[in-house]
Write an enzyme that holds these catalytic residues in place. Structure first.
Site, PDB file in Angstrom:
ATOM      1  N   GLY A 247      14.373   5.779   2.097  1.00  0.00           N
ATOM      2  CA  GLY A 247      13.140   5.493   2.394  1.00  0.00           C
ATOM      3  C   GLY A 247      12.315   6.422   3.530  1.00  0.00           C
TER       4      GLY A 247
ATOM      5  N   GLU B 221       8.867   4.906   7.138  1.00  0.00           N
ATOM      6  CA  GLU B 221       8.666   5.057   9.025  1.00  0.00           C
ATOM      7  C   GLU B 221       8.790   6.349   9.557  1.00  0.00           C
ATOM      8  OE1 GLU B 221       8.984   0.708   8.700  1.00  0.00           O
ATOM      9  OE2 GLU B 221       9.966   2.126   7.431  1.00  0.00           O
TER      10      GLU B 221
ATOM     11  N   ARG C 216      15.634  11.985  -3.017  1.00  0.00           N
ATOM     12  CA  ARG C 216      14.782  12.353  -4.174  1.00  0.00           C
ATOM     13  C   ARG C 216      13.780  11.800  -3.978  1.00  0.00           C
ATOM     14  NH1 ARG C 216      15.464   9.490 -10.197  1.00  0.00           N
ATOM     15  NH2 ARG C 216      14.567  11.223 -11.355  1.00  0.00           N
ATOM     16  N   ILE C 217      12.482  12.468  -3.986  1.00  0.00           N
ATOM     17  CA  ILE C 217      11.078  11.792  -4.021  1.00  0.00           C
ATOM     18  C   ILE C 217      10.547  11.508  -5.425  1.00  0.00           C
ATOM     19  CG2 ILE C 217       8.634  12.430  -3.333  1.00  0.00           C
ATOM     20  CD1 ILE C 217      10.774  12.325  -1.031  1.00  0.00           C
TER      21      ILE C 217
ATOM     22  N   GLY D  45       0.693  -1.108   0.011  1.00  0.00           N
ATOM     23  CA  GLY D  45       0.060  -0.029   0.079  1.00  0.00           C
ATOM     24  C   GLY D  45       0.867   1.105  -0.047  1.00  0.00           C
ATOM     25  N   THR D  46       2.332   1.057  -0.207  1.00  0.00           N
ATOM     26  CA  THR D  46       3.041   2.267  -0.079  1.00  0.00           C
ATOM     27  C   THR D  46       3.304   2.932  -1.372  1.00  0.00           C
ATOM     28  OG1 THR D  46       4.735   0.801  -0.330  1.00  0.00           O
ATOM     29  CG2 THR D  46       4.080   1.163   2.114  1.00  0.00           C
TER      30      THR D  46
ATOM     31  N   THR E 102       2.170  10.211  -3.578  1.00  0.00           N
ATOM     32  CA  THR E 102       2.341   8.902  -2.558  1.00  0.00           C
ATOM     33  C   THR E 102       3.144   9.059  -1.447  1.00  0.00           C
ATOM     34  OG1 THR E 102       3.955   7.805  -4.121  1.00  0.00           O
ATOM     35  CG2 THR E 102       1.745   7.172  -4.533  1.00  0.00           C
TER      36      THR E 102
END
Length: 736
Positions: free
Chosen positions: A699, A702, A626-627, A463-464, A632
């Protein structure tokens, strides 16, 4: 090879590519699976927390309508213990002896024609126990204490000398309770043995590990095991391990000779798939009068099950969160008769950050310094232990931009000095970091005859947004429209992938996809380098760019041709390439690989008379490298923030101190935030590509949760003058 129009596919807030399947009901989750001839299973669970099974009578269950099989330790085959992956470990195989190690332990499994028949029959099983006294408290003298169980305890510099020369020392104890992973989708396993081939559909975050484990436990070659998890109804860490219910479903399918499906009930989720373990943490922080940290000591103790090896290094991030000459961290585990703890979103950091960032706030207050200024003053420009520069770090920018957007300058120093009507208003801040985690990964990328691309890996998307960002990344690297790329994950027959957890999958998988795409473009260049019919004749890969489904010479878009034309002329239906990634090492980089950093700014309102508390605003500023997809990524931070509010104000898995039974194992009793509890939230991203990653990513799964509890607690102190050192924060703690 270069990519034209960089950023066209990556960066913008593209809608999820898998959304149409989900909103139309076409996405196949494990609990949607129905195979021909499928039977159903139900578990028999222990009603005591410790002891032995003297007798277990399944005869009434076997006589019940529709029952096909019943398996207990009395008739179960010997099963090997599965491999223990680093940082995740593995619980023991079930039904191998008569020991009872926790309340709710799986003592048997019943298979019947329907789920109702299976549940009815499981309730007919009679168990006679020789009970023993449970060990449930961390301070119980009978609990085996594991000291430095993972070899991560740290001592850097002269800590005792640092405290001796400190002008201010704060030493306090902070506690966090057990929290339970509660994904919306109930964990489900469907297993089938057909001609020696085992096929399993599972609610797992790591199909490759399920495959390896099942092969080892049941003694079959990995090539004869296939695990499918194209869609998973959430996980939050609950799907990282191969839990006993998965093994029991596979065993039941073999015993019944038919496909078998097991769906855990909500109460079973509380005892079967892990939980965030409670902690007792002692933090001591010393600083000089000018606000310089000179010593930090962080000790933690947390529970672990009687036969388990769950990793939860709660104090570890204190080693690199701030610039400090003296750092000492220690983690211990106490073996208790409780269900196995496991990873829950932001494992270890969720608990450890609360203690550290609360203590940092306490030191700032004792010094009379602004909490934000104190954090900036002690910012770690380099990794404190390694003495190396970070591969990227924009934490100072997170603080500064967050303060501006939040309006931190409106904060008055004295607790209780901000009011709005009958509300006491508090502003709180917390610094946030999440350690770098990455594992090896593989991917395969192909361009088909029609010029479209196909990306494959055994990774799963919980779901990420993995479906979407890998599609975007491949589209950019191959110069294709996003609609011309298909990503197929969640199948263990595909190239090996690590877990969707620890904020490590996007980096690992993204770098593997990056490597595969670059290799694939080079292979196309090799095809046409000596092809007299190609406008790319003689062109080296570095002289070729990709855009619009074509390869062309750099600086001359007219001199090129499409993937489809190249494949057709060479008589190929497709051309594919494999890519691999491996975690970077600090010694090779000359830098410390950086995880995500961030800052949380929180406003709370506390009713001056009733002491009712609500979170009014949250501003999250994140350095996530970097996105790949702003939409999302923002969703991840928002979701994590809601989880952090749950940790701060609501979540507490209550274990009966006598029986060891979880007393609130339903959504009616276990509190989580609802819409009315979620405040206005703003999410901002800062920083640039990370130098340790080919894709520049870090990442962020979290980092959205970490720091929320501390920032809420610090805001509560600013509003009321009441320092809360235990979670969740309740009305009772705020009463005069």
């Amino acid at each position: 090879m270069t990519t034209a129009e960089t950023g066209r596919a990556v960066g913008p807030g593209l809608d999820r590519v898998d959304a149409p399947l989900k909103v139309t009901g076409a996405a196949l989750y494990p609990n949607d699976v129905s195979w021909p001839g499928m039977a159903h299973a139900a578990l028999v669970r222990s009603t005591v927390a410790a002891g032995r099974v003297l007798d277990i009578d399944v005869a009434p269950a076997r006589r019940a309508p529709g029952v096909l099989a019943a398996v207990t330790h009395l008739n179960a085959p010997r099963l090997a213990r599965g491999p223990r992956p680093p940082m995740i470990g593995a619980p023991p195989a079930p039904l191998q002896d008569d020991r009872v190690l926790h309340h709710g332990q799986h003592l048997g499994i019943v298979v019947a024609e329907s789920p109702e028949q299976a549940r009815h029959a499981a309730r007919l099983v009679r168990v006679e126990y020789e009970p023993a006294e449970a060990v449930l408290d961390l301070d119980d003298a009978r609990a085996e204490l594991l000291v430095d169980p993972w070899g991560l305890d740290t001592e850097h510099g002269d800590v005792d000398a640092g405290f001796a020369r400190s002008d201010v020392v704060v030493e306090e104890t902070y506690t966090t309770p057990d929290n339970t992973n509660n994904p919306l989708g109930l964990m489900t396993t469907v297993a089938s043995w057909q001609g020696g081939l085992l096929t399993v559909q599972d609610s797992t975050q790591w199909p490759s590990n399920v495959r390896t484990t099942l092969a080892a436990v049941f003694g079959v070659p990995e090539s004869r095991v296939r695990v499918l998890a194209p869609f998973v109804g959430g996980g939050f860490g609950a799907g990282l391990r191969v839990w006993s219910h998965v093994l029991l479903t596979v065993l039941a399918a073999r015993e019944a000779g038919r496909p078998v499906k097991l769906v855990l009930t909500r109460p079973e989720m509380f005892t079967s798939v892990g939980h965030r373990p409670r902690t007792v943490q002692r933090v001591r922080v010393g600083a000089t009068r000018d606000g310089t940290l000179v010593a930090v000591e962080h000790d933690s103790v947390a529970p672990v099950a009687m036969d388990d090896d769950n990793v939860e290094p709660v104090s570890h991030s204190s080693t690199f969160s701030y610039a400090c000459r003296g750092i000492r961290t220690r983690d211990r585990q106490a073996r208790l008769t409780v269900p196995s703890p496991g990873s829950m979103r932001a494992p270890a950091e969720a608990q450890g950050n609360f203690a550290l960032e609360t203590a940092i706030d306490e030191v700032a207050h004792a010094l009379g310094m602004d909490p934000l200024a104190f954090r900036l003053h002690n910012h770690a420009d380099d990794h404190p232990l390694l003495g190396l520069p970070w591969s990227s770090k924009a934490l100072k920018e997170c603080y500064r931009l967050g303060a501006e957007r939040f309006g931190w300058s409106r904060r008055t120093p004295e607790p209780g000095s901000l009011r709005d009507g009958r509300d006491l208003v508090g502003y709180g801040v917390a610094g946030v970091c999440y350690p770098f985690i990455q594992f090896p990964c593989q991917a395969r990328v192909s361009v088909l005859g029609d010029g479209s691309a196909h990306v494959r890996s055994a990774a799963t998307d919980i779901g990420t947004g993995t479906y979407t960002v890998m599609t975007q990344l491949a589209a950019e690297l191959l110069g294709l429209d996003v609609g011309r790329v298909r990503f197929d994950p969640g199948d263990s027959d595909l190239p090996y992938a690590p877990p969707a957890g620890g904020s490590g999958l996007t980096g690992a998988l993204g770098n593997a996809v990056h490597a595969a795409c670059r290799r694939l473009v080079r292979d196309f260049c090799d095809l046409v380098r000596d092809d007299a019919a190609s406008p790319l004749l003689g062109a080296a890969p570095e002289e070729v760019a990709v855009a619009g489904g074509r390869l062309h010479r750099v600086g001359d878009p007219g001199r090129g041709e499409s993937y489809a034309d190249i494949l057709a002329r060479h008589g190929l239906a497709e051309l594919g390439a494999d890519g691999r990634s491996a975690p970077p090492r600090a010694e090779d980089l000359g830098m410390a690989p950086a995880g995500a950093f961030g800052a949380k700014f929180v406003e709370v309102r506390v009713d001056a008379e009733l002491r009712l508390l609500r979170v009014a605003r949250v501003v999250s500023v994140v350095d996530g490298g970097r996105i790949l997809n702003e939409k999302t990524a923002t969703s991840q931070i928002v979701g994590g923030t809601v989880g952090g509010i749950g940790q701060a104000l609501f979540e507490d898995t209550v274990t009966d101190p006598v029986t060891g039974r979880i007393a609130n194992a339903t959504f009616g009793d276990y509190l989580v935030p609802v819409h009315a509890d979620v405040p206005d939230m703003e999410v901002l991203f800062v920083g640039g590509p990370d130098r340790a990653s080919a894709t520049g990513t870090k990442g962020i799964g979290e980092i959205g949760l970490v720091g929320v509890a501390a920032a809420v607690g610090n805001a509560v102190f600013h509003a009321t003058g009441r320092r809360v050192r235990s979670l969740p924060i309740t009305v009772e703690q705020l009463l005069p």
